[in-house]
Design a protein around this motif. Structure first.
Motif, mmCIF file in Angstrom:
data_model
loop_
_atom_site.group_PDB
_atom_site.id
_atom_site.type_symbol
_atom_site.label_atom_id
_atom_site.label_comp_id
_atom_site.label_asym_id
_atom_site.label_seq_id
_atom_site.Cartn_x
_atom_site.Cartn_y
_atom_site.Cartn_z
ATOM 1 N N GLN A 131 74.368 51.957 42.194
ATOM 2 C CA GLN A 131 74.665 50.530 42.249
ATOM 3 C C GLN A 131 76.055 50.289 41.655
ATOM 4 O O GLN A 131 76.457 50.982 40.722
ATOM 5 C CB GLN A 131 73.605 49.749 41.463
ATOM 6 C CG GLN A 131 72.231 49.838 42.077
ATOM 7 C CD GLN A 131 71.134 49.348 41.139
ATOM 8 O OE1 GLN A 131 71.345 49.136 39.949
ATOM 9 N NE2 GLN A 131 69.940 49.194 41.689
ATOM 10 N N PRO A 132 76.796 49.314 42.180
ATOM 11 C CA PRO A 132 78.183 49.081 41.742
ATOM 12 C C PRO A 132 78.259 48.296 40.428
ATOM 13 O O PRO A 132 78.644 47.137 40.388
ATOM 14 C CB PRO A 132 78.782 48.287 42.907
ATOM 15 C CG PRO A 132 77.614 47.537 43.473
ATOM 16 C CD PRO A 132 76.426 48.451 43.310
ATOM 17 N N ILE A 133 77.910 48.972 39.338
ATOM 18 C CA ILE A 133 77.862 48.313 38.026
ATOM 19 C C ILE A 133 78.931 48.825 37.071
ATOM 20 O O ILE A 133 79.061 48.323 35.963
ATOM 21 C CB ILE A 133 76.466 48.486 37.377
ATOM 22 C CG1 ILE A 133 76.132 49.959 37.179
ATOM 23 C CG2 ILE A 133 75.401 47.788 38.224
ATOM 24 C CD1 ILE A 133 74.835 50.214 36.420
ATOM 25 N N PHE A 134 79.721 49.813 37.507
ATOM 26 C CA PHE A 134 80.642 50.482 36.597
ATOM 27 C C PHE A 134 82.072 49.964 36.705
ATOM 28 O O PHE A 134 82.541 49.620 37.783
ATOM 29 C CB PHE A 134 80.635 51.992 36.849
ATOM 30 C CG PHE A 134 79.314 52.638 36.578
ATOM 31 C CD1 PHE A 134 78.932 52.945 35.285
ATOM 32 C CD2 PHE A 134 78.428 52.914 37.610
ATOM 33 C CE1 PHE A 134 77.707 53.523 35.021
ATOM 34 C CE2 PHE A 134 77.198 53.498 37.359
ATOM 35 C CZ PHE A 134 76.831 53.796 36.057
ATOM 36 N N GLN A 135 82.760 49.960 35.564
ATOM 37 C CA GLN A 135 84.190 49.676 35.499
ATOM 38 C C GLN A 135 84.926 51.019 35.588
ATOM 39 O O GLN A 135 84.385 52.053 35.200
ATOM 40 C CB GLN A 135 84.546 48.995 34.171
ATOM 41 C CG GLN A 135 83.764 47.726 33.889
ATOM 42 C CD GLN A 135 84.036 46.641 34.895
ATOM 43 O OE1 GLN A 135 85.177 46.385 35.251
ATOM 44 N NE2 GLN A 135 82.974 46.013 35.372
ATOM 45 N N THR A 136 86.158 50.995 36.056
ATOM 46 C CA THR A 136 86.957 52.204 36.250
ATOM 47 C C THR A 136 87.981 52.360 35.130
ATOM 48 O O THR A 136 88.713 51.426 34.820
ATOM 49 C CB THR A 136 87.675 52.140 37.612
ATOM 50 O OG1 THR A 136 86.694 52.032 38.631
ATOM 51 C CG2 THR A 136 88.528 53.377 37.850
ATOM 52 N N TYR A 137 88.015 53.568 34.544
ATOM 53 C CA TYR A 137 88.962 53.890 33.480
ATOM 54 C C TYR A 137 89.528 55.292 33.735
ATOM 55 O O TYR A 137 89.018 56.033 34.570
ATOM 56 C CB TYR A 137 88.277 53.876 32.106
ATOM 57 C CG TYR A 137 87.552 52.580 31.792
ATOM 58 C CD1 TYR A 137 88.229 51.485 31.260
ATOM 59 C CD2 TYR A 137 86.195 52.442 32.026
ATOM 60 C CE1 TYR A 137 87.569 50.296 30.970
ATOM 61 C CE2 TYR A 137 85.522 51.263 31.734
ATOM 62 C CZ TYR A 137 86.215 50.194 31.208
ATOM 63 O OH TYR A 137 85.550 49.026 30.919
ATOM 64 N N GLY A 138 90.540 55.656 32.971
ATOM 65 C CA GLY A 138 91.143 56.983 33.112
ATOM 66 C C GLY A 138 92.142 57.010 34.256
ATOM 67 O O GLY A 138 92.212 56.095 35.074
ATOM 68 N N GLN A 139 92.941 58.083 34.304
ATOM 69 C CA GLN A 139 93.988 58.179 35.321
ATOM 70 C C GLN A 139 93.472 58.613 36.680
ATOM 71 O O GLN A 139 94.106 58.350 37.686
ATOM 72 C CB GLN A 139 95.088 59.141 34.856
ATOM 73 C CG GLN A 139 95.924 58.558 33.744
ATOM 74 C CD GLN A 139 97.078 59.454 33.351
ATOM 75 O OE1 GLN A 139 97.223 60.572 33.842
ATOM 76 N NE2 GLN A 139 97.900 58.965 32.438
ATOM 77 N N ARG A 140 92.342 59.291 36.714
ATOM 78 C CA ARG A 140 91.806 59.742 38.001
ATOM 79 C C ARG A 140 90.905 58.666 38.597
ATOM 80 O O ARG A 140 89.803 58.454 38.126
ATOM 81 C CB ARG A 140 90.998 61.031 37.843
ATOM 82 C CG ARG A 140 91.827 62.230 37.518
ATOM 83 C CD ARG A 140 91.001 63.487 37.616
ATOM 84 N NE ARG A 140 91.685 64.584 36.952
ATOM 85 C CZ ARG A 140 91.170 65.784 36.779
ATOM 86 N NH1 ARG A 140 89.945 66.043 37.210
ATOM 87 N NH2 ARG A 140 91.848 66.717 36.159
ATOM 88 N N GLN A 141 91.389 58.020 39.646
ATOM 89 C CA GLN A 141 90.570 57.036 40.354
ATOM 90 C C GLN A 141 89.488 57.741 41.158
ATOM 91 O O GLN A 141 88.422 57.188 41.398
ATOM 92 C CB GLN A 141 91.443 56.193 41.290
ATOM 93 C CG GLN A 141 92.531 55.422 40.575
ATOM 94 C CD GLN A 141 91.978 54.404 39.600
ATOM 95 O OE1 GLN A 141 91.198 53.552 39.977
ATOM 96 N NE2 GLN A 141 92.370 54.508 38.350
ATOM 97 N N ALA A 190 83.147 60.212 43.002
ATOM 98 C CA ALA A 190 83.537 58.850 42.641
ATOM 99 C C ALA A 190 84.924 58.553 43.199
ATOM 100 O O ALA A 190 85.818 59.398 43.141
ATOM 101 C CB ALA A 190 83.540 58.684 41.121
ATOM 102 N N ASP A 191 85.066 57.360 43.751
ATOM 103 C CA ASP A 191 86.383 56.879 44.153
ATOM 104 C C ASP A 191 86.387 55.357 44.027
ATOM 105 O O ASP A 191 85.465 54.779 43.439
ATOM 106 C CB ASP A 191 86.782 57.376 45.556
ATOM 107 C CG ASP A 191 85.923 56.830 46.688
ATOM 108 O OD1 ASP A 191 85.112 55.899 46.459
ATOM 109 O OD2 ASP A 191 86.059 57.332 47.818
ATOM 110 N N SER A 192 87.392 54.717 44.581
ATOM 111 C CA SER A 192 87.523 53.269 44.430
ATOM 112 C C SER A 192 86.378 52.489 45.090
ATOM 113 O O SER A 192 86.121 51.347 44.739
ATOM 114 C CB SER A 192 88.855 52.794 45.019
ATOM 115 O OG SER A 192 89.921 53.415 44.325
ATOM 116 N N ASP A 193 85.691 53.107 46.041
ATOM 117 C CA ASP A 193 84.582 52.443 46.724
ATOM 118 C C ASP A 193 83.267 52.537 45.966
ATOM 119 O O ASP A 193 82.381 51.710 46.171
ATOM 120 C CB ASP A 193 84.384 53.025 48.124
ATOM 121 C CG ASP A 193 85.460 52.573 49.089
ATOM 122 O OD1 ASP A 193 86.020 51.474 48.896
ATOM 123 O OD2 ASP A 193 85.743 53.319 50.050
#
Length: 171
Positions: A31-41, A157-160
């Motif tokens: 499910q899309p519940i996560f925020q994105t951090y770090g340099q690797r998208q 994991a990616d931007s989607d």
């Protein structure tokens, strides 16, 4: 013309080309519940699971081992009361060769983590550090974001979004 990062598998394409795996449950979408951090998208690798609650001693223990491109999935019970990963652990993960960390909970030291060459997904950030009692379980199934995640499965994991597969997907 859209450019594609061919170095990694795109999660949308993986979903489109693996309908049978999705139908069988061998490929699952978190499910899309996560925020994105770090340099690797974008990051992927075999999963190491960890179940802890407001205690990050075992997180450090695992990140002190060679990552070899693996992804640490931490089931922190969804707690928003303290952080399980901070800048020091982000740097450690990078130095030890981990591809990424997914936290069902919070991180802190966001600016430091964003400077690390790893991928990090977490529910949110919280400046409060966790307990240090060493309580938790390694290599156990975790139920996160609507699906079971098992040690040794593969995470993409990616931007989607984030996919979990029973086995490695071909690019």
């Amino acid at each position: 013309m859209c450019r594609k990062n061919m170095a990694a598998l795109a999660t949308a394409e993986a979903c489109d080309s693996n309908a049978a795996l999705l139908a069988s449950g061998d490929l699952r979408v978190l499910q899309p519940i996560f925020q994105t951090y770090g340099q690797r998208q974008t990051f992927f690798g075999p999963i190491v699971t960890l179940k802890v609650f407001e205690d990050n001693v075992l997180v450090r223990e695992i990140l002190e081992t060679r990552g070899e491109g693996r992804v640490l999935v931490i089931d922190g019970g969804g707690s928003m009361r303290c952080a399980l990963v901070g800048g020091n652990l982000g740097q450690l993960a990078q130095n030890m060769g981990w591809a990424g960390i997914v936290v069902n909970g919070c991180i802190r030291d966001v600016d430091e983590i964003n400077g690390c060459d790893i991928g990090v997904r977490a529910l949110a950030s919280n400046p409060l550090k966790s307990n240090k009692k060493g309580i938790g379980e390694k290599h156990v199934p975790a139920y996160i974001a609507g699906t079971f995640i098992r040690d040794g499965e593969w995470l993409y994991a990616d931007s989607d979004g984030i996919l979990v597969s029973k086995s490695e997907l071909s690019i």
